[in-house]
Write a protein that holds these residues in place. Structure first.
Motif, PDB file in Angstrom:
ATOM      1  N   LYS A   1       0.844  -1.197   0.000  1.00 50.38           N
ATOM      2  CA  LYS A   1       0.000   0.000   0.000  1.00 50.38           C
ATOM      3  C   LYS A   1       0.877   1.244   0.000  1.00 50.38           C
ATOM      4  CE  LYS A   1      -3.709   2.243   2.602  1.00 50.38           C
ATOM      5  NZ  LYS A   1      -4.534   2.193   3.842  1.00 50.38           N
ATOM      6  N   PRO A   2       0.566   2.229  -0.851  1.00 52.22           N
ATOM      7  CA  PRO A   2       1.371   3.467  -0.861  1.00 52.22           C
ATOM      8  C   PRO A   2       1.310   4.171   0.483  1.00 52.22           C
ATOM      9  CG  PRO A   2      -0.038   3.323  -2.805  1.00 52.22           C
ATOM     10  CD  PRO A   2      -0.468   2.222  -1.883  1.00 52.22           C
ATOM     11  N   SER A   3       2.365   4.892   0.790  1.00 47.01           N
ATOM     12  CA  SER A   3       2.446   5.592   2.058  1.00 47.01           C
ATOM     13  C   SER A   3       1.410   6.706   2.130  1.00 47.01           C
ATOM     14  CB  SER A   3       3.849   6.171   2.246  1.00 47.01           C
ATOM     15  OG  SER A   3       3.910   6.941   3.425  1.00 47.01           O
ATOM     16  N   ASP A   4       0.771   6.833   3.285  1.00 52.06           N
ATOM     17  CA  ASP A   4      -0.193   7.921   3.501  1.00 52.06           C
ATOM     18  C   ASP A   4       0.477   9.178   4.021  1.00 52.06           C
ATOM     19  OD1 ASP A   4      -2.223   6.235   2.723  1.00 52.06           O
ATOM     20  OD2 ASP A   4      -2.594   5.486   4.749  1.00 52.06           O
ATOM     21  N   ASP A   5       1.781   9.102   4.260  1.00 57.26           N
ATOM     22  CA  ASP A   5       2.512  10.252   4.777  1.00 57.26           C
ATOM     23  C   ASP A   5       2.648  11.313   3.689  1.00 57.26           C
ATOM     24  OD1 ASP A   5       4.116  12.002   6.114  1.00 57.26           O
ATOM     25  OD2 ASP A   5       5.929  10.769   6.028  1.00 57.26           O
ATOM     26  N   PRO A   6       2.146  12.539   3.900  1.00 57.47           N
ATOM     27  CA  PRO A   6       2.261  13.579   2.857  1.00 57.47           C
ATOM     28  C   PRO A   6       3.694  13.981   2.573  1.00 57.47           C
ATOM     29  CG  PRO A   6       1.450  14.526   4.916  1.00 57.47           C
ATOM     30  CD  PRO A   6       1.447  13.036   5.097  1.00 57.47           C
ATOM     31  N   ASN A   7       4.616  13.605   3.477  1.00 61.87           N
ATOM     32  CA  ASN A   7       6.040  13.882   3.246  1.00 61.87           C
ATOM     33  C   ASN A   7       6.775  12.679   2.675  1.00 61.87           C
ATOM     34  OD1 ASN A   7       5.776  16.503   4.259  1.00 61.87           O
ATOM     35  ND2 ASN A   7       6.127  15.804   6.356  1.00 61.87           N
ATOM     36  N   ASP A   8       6.085  11.545   2.561  1.00 62.53           N
ATOM     37  CA  ASP A   8       6.622  10.337   1.935  1.00 62.53           C
ATOM     38  C   ASP A   8       7.903   9.858   2.614  1.00 62.53           C
ATOM     39  OD1 ASP A   8       6.244   8.343  -0.001  1.00 62.53           O
ATOM     40  OD2 ASP A   8       7.839   9.176  -1.218  1.00 62.53           O
ATOM     41  N   ILE A   9       7.884   9.831   3.947  1.00 65.66           N
ATOM     42  CA  ILE A   9       9.039   9.341   4.708  1.00 65.66           C
ATOM     43  C   ILE A   9       8.706   8.016   5.390  1.00 65.66           C
ATOM     44  CG2 ILE A   9      10.555   9.830   6.671  1.00 65.66           C
ATOM     45  CD1 ILE A   9      10.326  12.782   5.986  1.00 65.66           C
ATOM     46  N   GLN A  10       7.554   7.978   6.033  1.00 68.13           N
ATOM     47  CA  GLN A  10       7.164   6.773   6.747  1.00 68.13           C
ATOM     48  C   GLN A  10       6.858   5.646   5.764  1.00 68.13           C
ATOM     49  OE1 GLN A  10       3.848   7.851   9.189  1.00 68.13           O
ATOM     50  NE2 GLN A  10       4.974   9.419  10.324  1.00 68.13           N
TER      51      GLN A  10
ATOM     52  N   ASP B   1      12.135  20.065   0.661  1.00 62.72           N
ATOM     53  CA  ASP B   1      11.895  18.623   0.702  1.00 62.72           C
ATOM     54  C   ASP B   1      12.189  18.085   2.099  1.00 62.72           C
ATOM     55  OD1 ASP B   1      11.658  15.927   0.288  1.00 62.72           O
ATOM     56  OD2 ASP B   1      12.725  15.923  -1.615  1.00 62.72           O
ATOM     57  N   PRO B   2      11.178  17.606   2.828  1.00 62.71           N
ATOM     58  CA  PRO B   2      11.439  17.070   4.180  1.00 62.71           C
ATOM     59  C   PRO B   2      12.247  15.786   4.144  1.00 62.71           C
ATOM     60  CG  PRO B   2       9.166  16.671   3.537  1.00 62.71           C
ATOM     61  CD  PRO B   2       9.754  17.541   2.470  1.00 62.71           C
ATOM     62  N   ARG B   3      12.264  15.107   3.016  1.00 68.68           N
ATOM     63  CA  ARG B   3      13.033  13.867   2.932  1.00 68.68           C
ATOM     64  C   ARG B   3      14.534  14.157   2.948  1.00 68.68           C
ATOM     65  NH1 ARG B   3      10.537  11.604  -2.461  1.00 68.68           N
ATOM     66  NH2 ARG B   3      11.309  13.677  -3.042  1.00 68.68           N
ATOM     67  N   ILE B   4      14.944  15.299   2.383  1.00 68.14           N
ATOM     68  CA  ILE B   4      16.361  15.676   2.419  1.00 68.14           C
ATOM     69  C   ILE B   4      16.809  15.898   3.860  1.00 68.14           C
ATOM     70  CG2 ILE B   4      18.020  17.409   1.702  1.00 68.14           C
ATOM     71  CD1 ILE B   4      17.111  15.680  -0.586  1.00 68.14           C
ATOM     72  N   LYS B   5      15.979  16.595   4.624  1.00 66.33           N
ATOM     73  CA  LYS B   5      16.310  16.819   6.037  1.00 66.33           C
ATOM     74  C   LYS B   5      16.367  15.492   6.793  1.00 66.33           C
ATOM     75  CE  LYS B   5      13.971  21.303   5.881  1.00 66.33           C
ATOM     76  NZ  LYS B   5      12.850  22.126   6.405  1.00 66.33           N
ATOM     77  N   HIS B   6      15.445  14.603   6.484  1.00 68.54           N
ATOM     78  CA  HIS B   6      15.430  13.291   7.140  1.00 68.54           C
ATOM     79  C   HIS B   6      16.688  12.502   6.790  1.00 68.54           C
ATOM     80  CE1 HIS B   6      13.879   9.507   8.696  1.00 68.54           C
ATOM     81  NE2 HIS B   6      14.155   8.942   7.529  1.00 68.54           N
ATOM     82  N   ILE B   7      17.091  12.553   5.530  1.00 62.08           N
ATOM     83  CA  ILE B   7      18.289  11.818   5.103  1.00 62.08           C
ATOM     84  C   ILE B   7      19.533  12.376   5.787  1.00 62.08           C
ATOM     85  CG2 ILE B   7      19.785  11.386   3.116  1.00 62.08           C
ATOM     86  CD1 ILE B   7      17.240  11.209   1.402  1.00 62.08           C
ATOM     87  N   LYS B   8      19.659  13.692   5.860  1.00 62.51           N
ATOM     88  CA  LYS B   8      20.820  14.298   6.520  1.00 62.51           C
ATOM     89  C   LYS B   8      20.859  13.965   8.005  1.00 62.51           C
ATOM     90  CE  LYS B   8      21.381  18.205   3.351  1.00 62.51           C
ATOM     91  NZ  LYS B   8      21.359  19.687   3.223  1.00 62.51           N
ATOM     92  N   GLN B   9      19.693  13.951   8.638  1.00 63.68           N
ATOM     93  CA  GLN B   9      19.640  13.619  10.067  1.00 63.68           C
ATOM     94  C   GLN B   9      20.041  12.166  10.296  1.00 63.68           C
ATOM     95  OE1 GLN B   9      19.217  15.625  12.563  1.00 63.68           O
ATOM     96  NE2 GLN B   9      19.217  14.049  14.162  1.00 63.68           N
ATOM     97  N   GLN B  10      19.559  11.266   9.443  1.00 64.19           N
ATOM     98  CA  GLN B  10      19.909   9.858   9.579  1.00 64.19           C
ATOM     99  C   GLN B  10      21.399   9.637   9.356  1.00 64.19           C
ATOM    100  OE1 GLN B  10      17.893   7.223  10.461  1.00 64.19           O
ATOM    101  NE2 GLN B  10      16.351   8.782  10.924  1.00 64.19           N
ATOM    102  N   GLU B  11      21.972  10.326   8.373  1.00 67.39           N
ATOM    103  CA  GLU B  11      23.413  10.188   8.124  1.00 67.39           C
ATOM    104  C   GLU B  11      24.227  10.744   9.280  1.00 67.39           C
ATOM    105  OE1 GLU B  11      23.883  12.177   4.430  1.00 67.39           O
ATOM    106  OE2 GLU B  11      23.444  10.381   3.227  1.00 67.39           O
ATOM    107  N   LYS B  12      23.784  11.857   9.878  1.00 67.71           N
ATOM    108  CA  LYS B  12      24.497  12.426  11.026  1.00 67.71           C
ATOM    109  C   LYS B  12      24.460  11.465  12.211  1.00 67.71           C
ATOM    110  CE  LYS B  12      24.483  16.449  14.101  1.00 67.71           C
ATOM    111  NZ  LYS B  12      23.788  17.729  14.437  1.00 67.71           N
TER     112      LYS B  12
END
Length: 404
Positions: A236-245, A322-333
């Motif tokens: 099922k496609p993600s229901d998250d409007p930021n497409d992270i979860q 893009d909230p996914r960019i912030k999420h990716i940078k946080q995960q890498e940090k």
């Protein structure tokens, strides 16, 4: 209506004609045959001589045949073309301004536009011709009975229909028209700006996904990736409007990087030739033609640069919010910090650390270390004094030798 039976005592009247029959009555018994007799039997035996039942049955058979060969609604399948409304502005188009008209709107294909297939264009054209052909207008029974002449527009709209069909059935000219599709030019005005994301930012995916879907039609490098991360199988496609979860980190990062890599190197086939200025009619001057062609070429190049800059601005804005960019940078940090912490814990890999020393031992070692350092200083001073004394002795000896 049932056909009443003839009276038992009925006899046909004798002929009063004085003309000699063309064909003499043949001898023998006549046999009823032919389509008329078969139709009579069909009505009398199947429908009890009732013409209403016969008409209803005939209509039902016709609808059944249409449903078998059509769209299941008793109508011929038109491949989704339908019947669009025609307002006064559309019907009053000037065929001389055919470059300014919306050819999809003229043929009733506004809901399909660039996705319309050649078969759908053919069906739409046939529908418009059957409705607006000059011969159709002239033979309109209702207008003829009322004494009206519907052919008062000099068949201008019919000429627009023919021009639209000519453009949309030519692959090159349709491509040129699609480059400056009026509906697309209206939609690009609805792109959000950076100020829209400062106070009350809209949801990321619902805002930007339709924009990139609309722009992807001009891709020269194949199918453009969608903004949202695709899911495999029946997931099922993600229901998250930021497409992270709902996405594992490696998949999310790989998709986001590939998405921006594609759009920052986007190659569009928009040519803008449709907006070229025509050469002045009646002009045979080669200089005029060359000047017009040169100007058209420079204008196409300018519009191409402006379109590239417009699309690049959309991609830059999307990347900045893009909230996914912030999420990716946080995960890498977090991953770097965890790796660093794990390395600090595992660093002492030699022999076991010596036991902790007492305060007296530390003071004794400190005093011993100070004594050793003082001894080194004293030895250094003594060595320097000896060197100076030797130097003075050599000088005195040299002076004595010179005096002698």
């Amino acid at each position: 209506m049932a056909i009443p039976a003839l009276p038992a005592d009925y006899s046909p009247p004798a002929s009063t004609s004085k003309l000699t029959p063309f064909v003499t009555q043949p001898k023998g018994k006549l046999i009823a045959a032919g389509p008329a007799f078969l139709a009579h039997l069909h009505i009398t035996r199947r429908h009890s001589g009732d013409f209403k039942k016969y008409d209803a049955a005939t209509a039902a058979e016709r609808e059944k045949a249409l449903a078998a060969s059509g769209n299941g609604n008793g109508e011929e399948d038109d491949l989704g073309v339908g019947n669009e409304s025609e307002d006064e502005a559309l019907l009053s188009l000037d065929p001389k301004e055919w470059k300014k008209q919306d050819h999809y709107r003229v043929l009733g294909l506004s809901h399909l536009r660039w996705t319309a297939t050649p078969e759908q264009i053919k069906i739409a054209h046939r529908k418009k011709v059957l409705r607006h052909h000059p011969d159709k207008k002239a033979s309109d029974a209702t207008s003829a009975a009322l004494g009206l002449n519907l052919n008062t527009n000099d068949d201008a709209f019919f000429k627009c229909i023919q021009k639209a069909h000519e453009v949309l059935t030519n692959a090159e000219r349709r491509r040129q028209f699609d480059s400056v599709d009026p509906a697309f030019l209206e939609e690009v005005e609805d792109v959000p700006s950076a100020s829209d994301f400062k106070t009350n930012p809209p949801p990321f995916i619902p805002t930007f996904a339709p924009i990139f879907e609309r722009e992807s039609r001009f891709s020269k490098n194949g199918t453009a990736p969608k903004l949202a991360v695709p899911v495999e199988g029946d997931a099922k496609p993600s229901d998250d409007p930021n497409d992270i979860q709902g996405h594992d980190f490696p998949t999310l990062k790989a998709h986001v990087e590939a998405f921006y890599d594609f759009w920052y190197n986007f190659d569009s086939w928009r040519s803008f030739e449709w907006m070229d200025k025509e050469v002045n009619e009646g002009s045979d001057s080669r200089d005029d033609k060359r000047y017009t062609e040169k100007k058209n070429k420079s204008e196409r190049a300018r519009r191409k640069r402006d379109d590239i800059a417009r699309l690049r601005g959309i991609v830059d804005l999307c990347l900045s919010v893009d909230p996914r960019i912030k999420h990716i940078k946080q995960q890498e940090k977090e991953a770097r910090e965890a790796k660093k912490a794990a390395g600090a814990v595992k660093k002492p890999t030699g022999p076991a650390a010596p036991p902790a020393k007492s305060k007296q031992q530390e003071e004794a070692e400190k005093a011993k270390k100070e004594e050793e350092e003082q001894a080194k200083v004293d030895a250094k001073k003594a060595k320097a004094a000896a060197a100076n004394a030797a130097k003075k002795a050599r000088r005195a000896q040299r002076a004595a030798e010179e005096g002698a």
